[in-house]
Design a protein around this motif. Structure first.
Motif, short mmCIF file in Angstrom:
data_model
loop_
_atom_site.label_atom_id
_atom_site.label_comp_id
_atom_site.label_asym_id
_atom_site.label_seq_id
_atom_site.Cartn_x
_atom_site.Cartn_y
_atom_site.Cartn_z
N ASN A 151 -42.51 26.95 5.62
CA ASN A 151 -42.47 26.75 7.07
C ASN A 151 -42.71 28.06 7.82
OD1 ASN A 151 -41.97 24.00 6.93
ND2 ASN A 151 -39.76 24.29 6.78
N ILE A 152 -42.16 29.17 7.29
CA ILE A 152 -42.33 30.47 7.94
C ILE A 152 -43.80 30.87 7.99
CG2 ILE A 152 -41.89 32.95 7.70
CD1 ILE A 152 -39.10 32.25 6.68
N PHE A 153 -44.52 30.63 6.89
CA PHE A 153 -45.93 31.01 6.81
C PHE A 153 -46.86 29.91 7.34
CE2 PHE A 153 -44.11 34.05 3.88
CZ PHE A 153 -44.87 35.19 4.10
N GLY A 154 -46.28 28.81 7.79
CA GLY A 154 -47.10 27.73 8.33
C GLY A 154 -47.89 27.00 7.27
N VAL A 155 -47.47 27.10 6.02
CA VAL A 155 -48.14 26.42 4.91
C VAL A 155 -47.12 25.55 4.19
CG1 VAL A 155 -49.39 26.68 2.73
CG2 VAL A 155 -49.78 28.29 4.60
N PRO A 156 -47.38 24.25 4.05
CA PRO A 156 -46.42 23.38 3.37
C PRO A 156 -46.37 23.70 1.88
CG PRO A 156 -48.43 22.18 3.84
CD PRO A 156 -48.58 23.51 4.52
N ALA A 157 -45.28 24.33 1.46
CA ALA A 157 -45.13 24.68 0.04
C ALA A 157 -44.95 23.41 -0.78
CB ALA A 157 -43.93 25.60 -0.14
N SER A 158 -45.50 23.39 -1.97
CA SER A 158 -45.39 22.24 -2.85
C SER A 158 -43.99 22.19 -3.45
CB SER A 158 -46.43 22.32 -3.97
OG SER A 158 -46.19 21.31 -4.93
N THR A 159 -43.19 21.23 -3.00
CA THR A 159 -41.84 21.09 -3.55
C THR A 159 -41.90 20.66 -5.01
OG1 THR A 159 -41.77 18.86 -2.60
CG2 THR A 159 -40.72 20.62 -1.35
N SER A 160 -42.93 19.90 -5.38
CA SER A 160 -43.05 19.47 -6.78
C SER A 160 -43.29 20.66 -7.69
CB SER A 160 -44.21 18.47 -6.93
OG SER A 160 -43.94 17.27 -6.24
N MET A 161 -44.25 21.51 -7.33
CA MET A 161 -44.54 22.68 -8.16
C MET A 161 -43.36 23.66 -8.17
SD MET A 161 -48.55 23.31 -7.16
CE MET A 161 -48.79 24.62 -8.35
N THR A 162 -42.68 23.76 -7.02
CA THR A 162 -41.54 24.67 -6.94
C THR A 162 -40.38 24.15 -7.76
OG1 THR A 162 -42.25 25.29 -4.72
CG2 THR A 162 -40.02 25.89 -5.36
N ALA A 163 -40.15 22.84 -7.73
CA ALA A 163 -39.08 22.26 -8.54
C ALA A 163 -39.34 22.50 -10.02
CB ALA A 163 -38.96 20.76 -8.26
N VAL A 164 -40.58 22.28 -10.44
CA VAL A 164 -40.92 22.55 -11.84
C VAL A 164 -40.73 24.03 -12.16
CG1 VAL A 164 -42.81 22.58 -13.52
CG2 VAL A 164 -42.52 20.61 -12.02
N GLY A 165 -41.15 24.89 -11.22
CA GLY A 165 -41.00 26.33 -11.44
C GLY A 165 -39.55 26.74 -11.59
N ALA A 166 -38.68 26.23 -10.72
CA ALA A 166 -37.27 26.58 -10.79
C ALA A 166 -36.63 26.08 -12.09
CB ALA A 166 -36.53 26.01 -9.58
N ILE A 167 -36.97 24.85 -12.47
CA ILE A 167 -36.42 24.31 -13.72
C ILE A 167 -36.99 25.06 -14.92
CG2 ILE A 167 -36.31 22.25 -15.19
CD1 ILE A 167 -36.32 20.58 -12.61
N ALA A 168 -38.27 25.45 -14.84
CA ALA A 168 -38.88 26.23 -15.92
C ALA A 168 -38.18 27.58 -16.06
CB ALA A 168 -40.37 26.43 -15.66
N GLY A 169 -37.83 28.20 -14.92
CA GLY A 169 -37.10 29.46 -14.97
C GLY A 169 -35.76 29.29 -15.65
N LEU A 170 -35.08 28.19 -15.33
CA LEU A 170 -33.81 27.88 -16.00
C LEU A 170 -34.02 27.69 -17.50
CD1 LEU A 170 -30.83 26.92 -16.09
CD2 LEU A 170 -31.65 24.64 -15.43
N GLY A 171 -35.08 26.94 -17.86
CA GLY A 171 -35.34 26.71 -19.29
C GLY A 171 -35.70 27.97 -20.04
N LEU A 172 -36.47 28.85 -19.39
CA LEU A 172 -36.83 30.12 -20.04
C LEU A 172 -35.60 31.00 -20.24
CD1 LEU A 172 -40.14 31.00 -18.15
CD2 LEU A 172 -39.91 30.45 -20.58
N ALA A 173 -34.72 31.03 -19.25
CA ALA A 173 -33.53 31.86 -19.36
C ALA A 173 -32.62 31.37 -20.49
CB ALA A 173 -32.76 31.85 -18.04
N GLY A 174 -32.56 30.06 -20.66
CA GLY A 174 -31.72 29.50 -21.73
C GLY A 174 -32.47 29.23 -23.01
N ASN A 175 -33.77 29.60 -23.06
CA ASN A 175 -34.61 29.39 -24.23
C ASN A 175 -34.65 27.91 -24.63
OD1 ASN A 175 -36.37 30.35 -26.22
ND2 ASN A 175 -34.74 30.56 -27.74
N VAL A 176 -34.70 27.03 -23.62
CA VAL A 176 -34.71 25.59 -23.89
C VAL A 176 -35.90 24.91 -23.21
CG1 VAL A 176 -32.22 25.41 -24.27
CG2 VAL A 176 -33.14 25.19 -21.96
#
Length: 392
Positions: free
Chosen positions: A97-122
C-alpha cells in the motif's frame, strides 16, 4: 496463556482477511460499479458471498498445501510461529500500500512459511519447487492466451459486449404481487443487458477465484498449527473479508470504477476472465497464485495481440513491421465494424496515442511482487532462526 495466544492469532488472521477484502473488491467489481451496473453495497455483498463459496470449496486445497504440505513437520506451526507468519503477511500488505503496488499475499504467505521451514529445516523442497514452477508458467500461459484472443477474437468480442447505455434504469421491480419481481426496463437494449450481465458475472468469477486462493493466506498457519479447524477458519476469514468489502473497499471501488477508462471495458473483461480461470485452475491443484502478475502479463499479451493484426506471422517473424501496443489498439474496433483479414488491416486505424502499459510501472509492479515475498522469506527465516522465543 494458550487461549490468549489463540485469540490473538484469530484476530491477526481476521485482520489479514479484512485487508484482503478491501484490496480485492475493487479489482473484481470496480468495472461493474463504474458502469453503474450495481451499487457499492451490492458489490460488497457479492464479493463476500462468492469469496466464501470459493474458499469453502476449492480454497481448502490451498489451505492444506500451505498449512500441512509445504513443511514436512506441521508441528513447526506453533501458535507463536503462526502469529509471526501472519504478521509478515500483514506487513506485506502495508508495504504494498505504501508503494502503491498491491503485494501478492499468496507469494508472501508462501515466502513467510518457507522462511519458517528453512529455519526449522522442515521445508518440503519438492512442494516448494512445484509452486515456483507454476508461478513461472502461469503468467506465460496468461500472456499467450490473451495474445491469441487479442489477435483473433478481441474485435468480435468487443462488438458483442460493448455497452450502449439507455436513458432509463436497467431493471424495473414489479411489486403488484406478493413477491417483488425484477423485469427488464422497456428502454433497456439487448447490448446493454448483455454487457451488464457479463461485467457483473466476471466480478463474481474474480471474487470466487480470490476465495479459492487468498483464504489460505489468512488462515493456513492457524489451521496448520492444529489450533483452529478448517471450517471455522474459513467462516471467520469469510466474515472478515466481507467486512473489508463493505468498509475499506469503498475507496478501491471508486478508484477502479473511475480509472477503468485506462483499460477498455472489453479488455478488462478478457483480462479478468483469463486471470481468474488460471487462478481457479491453480487453486484446484492447491497452488497459491498471484492474480496481479497473471493479470499484468495478460494485459500485455492482449494489447500485443491486438496491435499485431496489421502484421502477418511471417512479417512478424522477419520483423518487417514493429507492432505498436496501445490503449487505442484495444479500443479501436467499433460495434458493427467489419474486421479485415489478418495482415490487411490498416495500421493507421490503430492510433499511437499512448502505451497500453508503462514499462517503468510494469517493472515496478513485477519487482515489488517478487521483492516483498523475498523480504518476507528472509525476515521469517532470520526471526525463526535466531529469536529464542520460537524455539525452532
Amino acid at each position: 496463556m494458550a487461549e490468549v495466544l489463540l485469540v490473538v492469532g484469530v484476530v491477526v488472521a481476521m485482520f489479514v482477511a479484512y485487508n484482503i477484502g478491501g484490496s480485492t473488491t475493487g479489482p473484481a467489481f470496480g468495472p461493474a460499479v463504474g458502469a453503474k451496473a450495481i451499487s457499492k453495497p451490492v458489490a460488497a455483498g457479492l464479493m463476500g458471498l462468492f469469496f466464501f463459496v470459493g474458499a469453502w470449496t476449492i480454497g481448502r486445497n490451498v489451505v492444506t498445501k500451505l498449512g500441512t504440505e509445504l513443511v514436512v513437520d506441521p508441528g513447526v506451526f506453533t501458535l507463536e510461529s503462526s502469529i509471526a507468519v501472519l504478521f509478515f503477511i500483514g506487513i506485506a500488505l502495508l508495504v504494498g500500500n505504501i508503494f502503491g503496488v498491491p503485494a501478492s499475499t499468496s507469494m508472501t504467505a508462501v515466502g513467510a512459511i518457507a522462511g519458517l521451514g528453512l529455519a526449522g529445516n522442515v521445508l518440503d523442497l519438492a512442494v516448494m519447487g512445484e509452486i515456483v514452477i507454476w508461478w513461472v508458467v502461469s503468467p506465460i500461459v496468461g500472456f499467450w492466451v490473451s495474445l491469441i484472443i487479442g489477435r483473433y477474437f478481441y474485435a468480435r468480442f468487443n462488438r458483442m459486449v460493448a455497452m450502449e447505455r439507455s436513458t432509463g434504469p436497467l431493471l424495473d421491480v414489479d411489486r403488484s404481487g406478493p413477491i417483488p419481481i425484477p423485469r427488464v426496463h422497456e428502454t433497456t437494449n439487448r447490448r446493454e443487458l448483455v454487457g451488464t450481465i457479463t461485467v457483473v458475472a466476471i466480478g463474481c468469477l474474480m471474487a470466487f477465484s480470490s476465495g479459492t486462493s487468498n483464504i489460505a493466506n489468512a488462515v493456513a498457519p492457524l489451521v496448520g498449527s492444529g489450533e483452529l479447524a478448517m471450517d471455522p477458519a474459513i467462516i471467520l476469514g469469510g466474515i472478515a473479508v466481507t467486512i473489508g468489502a463493505f468498509t475499506i473497499a469503498r475507496r478501491t471501488l471508486d478508484t477502479m470504477g473511475s480509472d477503468i477508462t485506462e483499460l477498455p471495458l472489453t479488455a478488462a473483461i478478457v483480462v479478468a476472465s483469463v486471470s481468474s480461470a488460471l487462478v481457479v485452475f491453480l487453486s484446484m491443484l492447491g497452488i497459491p497464485a498471484s492474480f496481479v502478475i497473471i493479470a499484468t502479463m495478460s494485459i500485455v499479451g492482449l494489447g500485443w495481440g491486438r496491435a499485431t493484426r496489421p502484421v502477418t506471422v511471417p512479417e512478424a517473424v522477419r520483423k518487417e513491421k514493429a507492432p505498436p501496443v496501445t490503449i487505442d489498439a484495444l479500443a479501436a474496433d467499433e460495434p458493427g465494424e467489419e474486421l479485415p483479414p489478418i495482415g490487411e488491416e490498416d495500421p493507421d486505424k490503430i492510433p499511437q496515442a499512448s502505451d497500453l502499459f508503462n514499462p517503468a510501472t510494469t517493472a515496478r509492479v513485477v519487482l515489488m511482487q517478487n521483492v516483498v515475498p523475498a523480504i518476507a522469506t528472509l525476515g521469517a527465516y532470520l526471526t525463526f532462526r535466531f529469536v529464542p522465543i520460537f524455539g525452532i
